[in-house]
Design an enzyme around this catalytic site. Structure first.
Site, PDB file in Angstrom:
ATOM      1  N   ASP A   1       5.114  -2.872 -30.346  1.00 16.24           N
ATOM      2  CA  ASP A   1       6.215  -2.702 -29.398  1.00 16.24           C
ATOM      3  C   ASP A   1       5.635  -2.648 -27.984  1.00 16.24           C
ATOM      4  O   ASP A   1       4.918  -1.705 -27.642  1.00 16.24           O
ATOM      5  CB  ASP A   1       6.937  -1.389 -29.760  1.00 16.24           C
TER       6      ASP A   1
ATOM      7  N   ASN B   1       7.421  -2.639 -25.012  1.00 18.47           N
ATOM      8  CA  ASN B   1       8.233  -2.051 -23.939  1.00 18.47           C
ATOM      9  C   ASN B   1       8.794  -0.673 -24.267  1.00 18.47           C
ATOM     10  O   ASN B   1       9.684  -0.173 -23.575  1.00 18.47           O
ATOM     11  CB  ASN B   1       9.359  -3.013 -23.543  1.00 18.47           C
TER      12      ASN B   1
ATOM     13  N   ASP C   1      10.701   0.552 -26.720  1.00 17.26           N
ATOM     14  CA  ASP C   1      12.021   0.816 -27.316  1.00 17.26           C
ATOM     15  C   ASP C   1      11.910   1.068 -28.826  1.00 17.26           C
ATOM     16  O   ASP C   1      12.923   1.182 -29.511  1.00 17.26           O
ATOM     17  CB  ASP C   1      13.002  -0.335 -27.022  1.00 17.26           C
TER      18      ASP C   1
ATOM     19  N   ASP D   1       7.906  -6.538 -30.823  1.00 15.28           N
ATOM     20  CA  ASP D   1       8.449  -7.678 -30.093  1.00 15.28           C
ATOM     21  C   ASP D   1       7.376  -8.746 -29.905  1.00 15.28           C
ATOM     22  O   ASP D   1       6.205  -8.547 -30.253  1.00 15.28           O
ATOM     23  CB  ASP D   1       9.033  -7.212 -28.740  1.00 15.28           C
TER      24      ASP D   1
ATOM     25  N   ASP E   1      14.164 -20.316 -45.581  1.00 18.57           N
ATOM     26  CA  ASP E   1      14.791 -19.233 -46.324  1.00 18.57           C
ATOM     27  C   ASP E   1      15.641 -19.803 -47.468  1.00 18.57           C
ATOM     28  O   ASP E   1      16.399 -20.752 -47.270  1.00 18.57           O
ATOM     29  CB  ASP E   1      15.669 -18.434 -45.352  1.00 18.57           C
TER      30      ASP E   1
ATOM     31  N   GLU F   1      10.892 -20.980 -49.339  1.00 15.56           N
ATOM     32  CA  GLU F   1      11.102 -19.795 -50.168  1.00 15.56           C
ATOM     33  C   GLU F   1      11.867 -20.285 -51.387  1.00 15.56           C
ATOM     34  O   GLU F   1      13.090 -20.377 -51.398  1.00 15.56           O
ATOM     35  CB  GLU F   1      11.916 -18.704 -49.453  1.00 15.56           C
TER      36      GLU F   1
HETATM   37  C1  GLC Z   1      15.658 -14.374 -48.318  1.00 18.26           C
HETATM   38  C2  GLC Z   1      14.950 -13.440 -47.379  1.00 18.26           C
HETATM   39  C3  GLC Z   1      15.611 -12.102 -47.421  1.00 18.26           C
HETATM   40  C4  GLC Z   1      17.046 -12.266 -46.978  1.00 18.26           C
HETATM   41  C5  GLC Z   1      17.774 -13.308 -47.837  1.00 18.26           C
HETATM   42  C6  GLC Z   1      19.052 -13.740 -47.186  1.00 18.26           C
HETATM   43  O1  GLC Z   1      15.506 -13.999 -49.650  1.00 18.26           O
HETATM   44  O2  GLC Z   1      13.588 -13.390 -47.686  1.00 18.26           O
HETATM   45  O3  GLC Z   1      14.955 -11.169 -46.610  1.00 18.26           O
HETATM   46  O4  GLC Z   1      17.722 -11.043 -47.070  1.00 18.26           O
HETATM   47  O5  GLC Z   1      17.004 -14.480 -47.977  1.00 18.26           O
HETATM   48  O6  GLC Z   1      18.795 -14.505 -46.049  1.00 18.26           O
HETATM   49 CA    CA Z   2      10.034  -3.517 -28.050  1.00 17.39          CA
END
Ligand code: GLC
Ligand code: CA
Length: 514
Positions: free
Chosen positions: A23, A25, A27, A31, A195, A259
């Site tokens: 982090d 900044n 918060d 980042d 994803d 994935e």
């Molecule tokens: C994939 C991601 C997971 C997310 C899901 C919906 O499995 O790795 O983190 O919640 O897709 O996008």
């Molecule tokens: Ca930050």
């Protein structure tokens, strides 16, 4: 016959959950500038690629996996200029940056979702007998459909109701994602982790999935149905080929890492067809017990099933799963070291999750601090927060992640395993990981050599890589003969390096020159 170095085949990829690296900044949220400031760590560790979990604007119902703008950076994480600086600084260190692309669904706050001109960009349908249109289930539990009162129709969401699925039969959606890919590739992004890559195209007629029965196991069904029509459709391969063609138009070629949550090796191997994904995660391996016979069997199955164009990916932890030092090793450092030797010597591209290099474990998160809505609303106990906690850079208030006195977005865990102290200790897990990466760079056998299982006693997994490199992994608590002898190039038991050995110590993993 010498193939030029292809970083995504021969290198090591490091996965960073950007909210939890550093982090800058104060918060309490990691980042992009914070990450940029720690690139020296990754260079020192010797990784070649950096995959960032989603960094695009998002209402954070699923922390970036619900995108509300595909061509910008979430203000909590920084700006486009910060990303460009990260890419440039990483490039200077020989590290390529991969982003996470979420094509299956958007946020319900994405302007597309409420745009009447883009109705066909999502999957809308009439209900059936007063209920949802079919029997599909959300991967987070419950029906995959929600009724929209304003529209008077149901919309599909394979994840949270706030994550409506895109309709990949729509030409508009396909064209839009072509431009999104180009937008990032033109900014020097080296590729995407895709994803839920296998789920994006659904049966056009929205047919029911077959219900699971007693013959089904965890491997063949999800929430009581078999995924036949709701995902893993043959038509998904058209989309992957379309994206690969876009990748090819860039120099160097951009990379697609899927994935691919597919628990059947034969089905998974189809994603490695020529002209499709460069790399695809193997969740069959990830979900195996830490047992040499099972792990070896799954690697052999992959070796057998992959087409010549295919290249395996090996990973043990990620942002959705219990970390391997906890899940596989119950925190036992000898087992953690053994697992790292395995992960970094198999034929294929290893993907390390931030903290793996320290042997970082899951962190217990008190109910009042839980942030993951999936855990909060659907799974209760199985929140993913314990595997997303801040990186422990040093044993000090704020852990070097954020300023002292600032409450980080997720609690900081045990600081006994931290970067600073492990860097000072040549015997640490961190040094072992670094030395494994360095050995891969030095030995073409480890980067490119073929894999072959060799006969070994019970509890031992012995394999050859290439011509003269052997890897011996002793999963048992007893010493075991190897049946061969050689010079130790690297061992999880560091004092054995340089010696000539013919046996393994308990829970030892080593690389030998035969
Ligand atoms: C994939 C991601 C997971 C997310 C899901 C919906 O499995 O790795 O983190 O919640 O897709 O996008
Ligand atoms: Ca930050």
């Amino acid at each position: 016959m010498l193939r030029p170095f292809q970083w995504w085949r021969e290198g090591v990829i490091y996965q960073a959950y950007p909210r939890s690296l550093a982090d800058s900044n104060g918060d309490g949220i990691g980042d992009l500038p914070g990450l940029t400031a720690h690139l020296d760590h990754l260079e020192w560790l010797g990784v070649d690629g950096l995959w960032l979990n989603p960094i695009m604007p998002s209402p954070n119902r699923d922390f970036g996996y619900d995108v509300s703008d595909y061509c910008d950076v979430h203000p909590e994480l920084g700006t486009l200029a910060d990303l460009e600086r990260l890419v440039a600084e990483a490039g200077r260190r020989g590290i390529r940056v991969l982003l996470d692309l979420v094509p299956n669904h958007t946020s319900d706050r994405h302007p597309w979702f409420s745009d009447p001109a883009r109705r066909d960009w999502y999957v809308w349908a009439e209900g059936r007998d007063g209920g949802p249109p079919n029997n599909w289930r959300s991967h987070f539990g419950g029906p995959a459909w929600s009724f929209d009162r304003k529209a008077g129709r149901w919309y599909l969401h394979q994840f949270l109701p706030e994550q409506p699925d895109l309709n990949w039969w729509s030409k508009g959606v396909r064209a839009e994602f072509d431009s999104i890919l180009r937008f990032w590739f033109e900014r020097g992004i080296a590729g995407f982790r895709i994803d839920t890559a296998a789920l994006i195209v659904k049966d056009r007629e929205l047919r029911d999935d077959p219900p699971a029965d007693e013959s089904d196991s965890w491997w063949t069904q999800r929430h009581g149905i078999r995924i036949v029509h709701s995902g893993n459709r043959p038509e998904v391969h058209d989309v992957l080929r379309r994206w690969r063609r876009i990748c090819r138009r860039f120099e160097p070629e951009r990379v697609l890492l899927g994935e691919t949550f597919i628990l059947d090796m034969e089905q998974l191997s189809r994603y490695f067809a020529p002209g499709e994904l460069h790399l695809a995660f193997n969740f069959i391996f990830v979900h195996s017990p830490f047992d040499p016979a099972v792990l070896r069997g799954r690697v052999e199955a992959s070796e057998e099933a992959l087409p010549a164009s295919g290249w395996p990916v090996w990973t043990a932890s990620n942002h959705d799963l219990s970390r391997f030092p906890t899940r596989w090793c119950q925190g036992d450092e000898r087992r953690i070291r053994l697992a790292l030797v395995m992960l970094l010597t198999l034929r294929g591209t290893p993907v390390l999750y931030y903290g793996d290099e320290l042997g970082m474990e899951d962190v217990a998160v008190a109910a009042s601090r839980l942030r993951d809505r999936v855990g909060l609303r659907e799974f209760g106990h199985s929140s993913r927060d314990p595997v997303r906690t801040p990186m422990p850079w040093r044993d000090a208030p704020g852990a070097g992640f954020t300023r002292a006195g600032v409450e980080p977005w997720l609690p900081i865990g045990d600081l006994s395993r931290n970067v600073e102290s492990q860097r000072a200790d040549p015997g640490s897990v961190l040094h072992l990981t670094r030395d494994l990466n360095a050995l891969r760079r030095r030995l073409a056998d480890l980067r490119r050599g073929a894999y072959a299982t060799l006969p070994a006693p019970d509890g031992v997994w012995l394999f050859r890589r290439g011509r003269r490199t052997l890897v011996g992994l002793n999963f048992s608590e007893q010493p075991r003969p190897l049946g061969v002898a050689g010079q130790v190039l690297l061992s999880s038991h560091r004092s054995r390096e340089g010696r000539r050995v013919g046996a393994l110590e308990p829970l030892e993993g080593l690389v030998l020159e035969a």
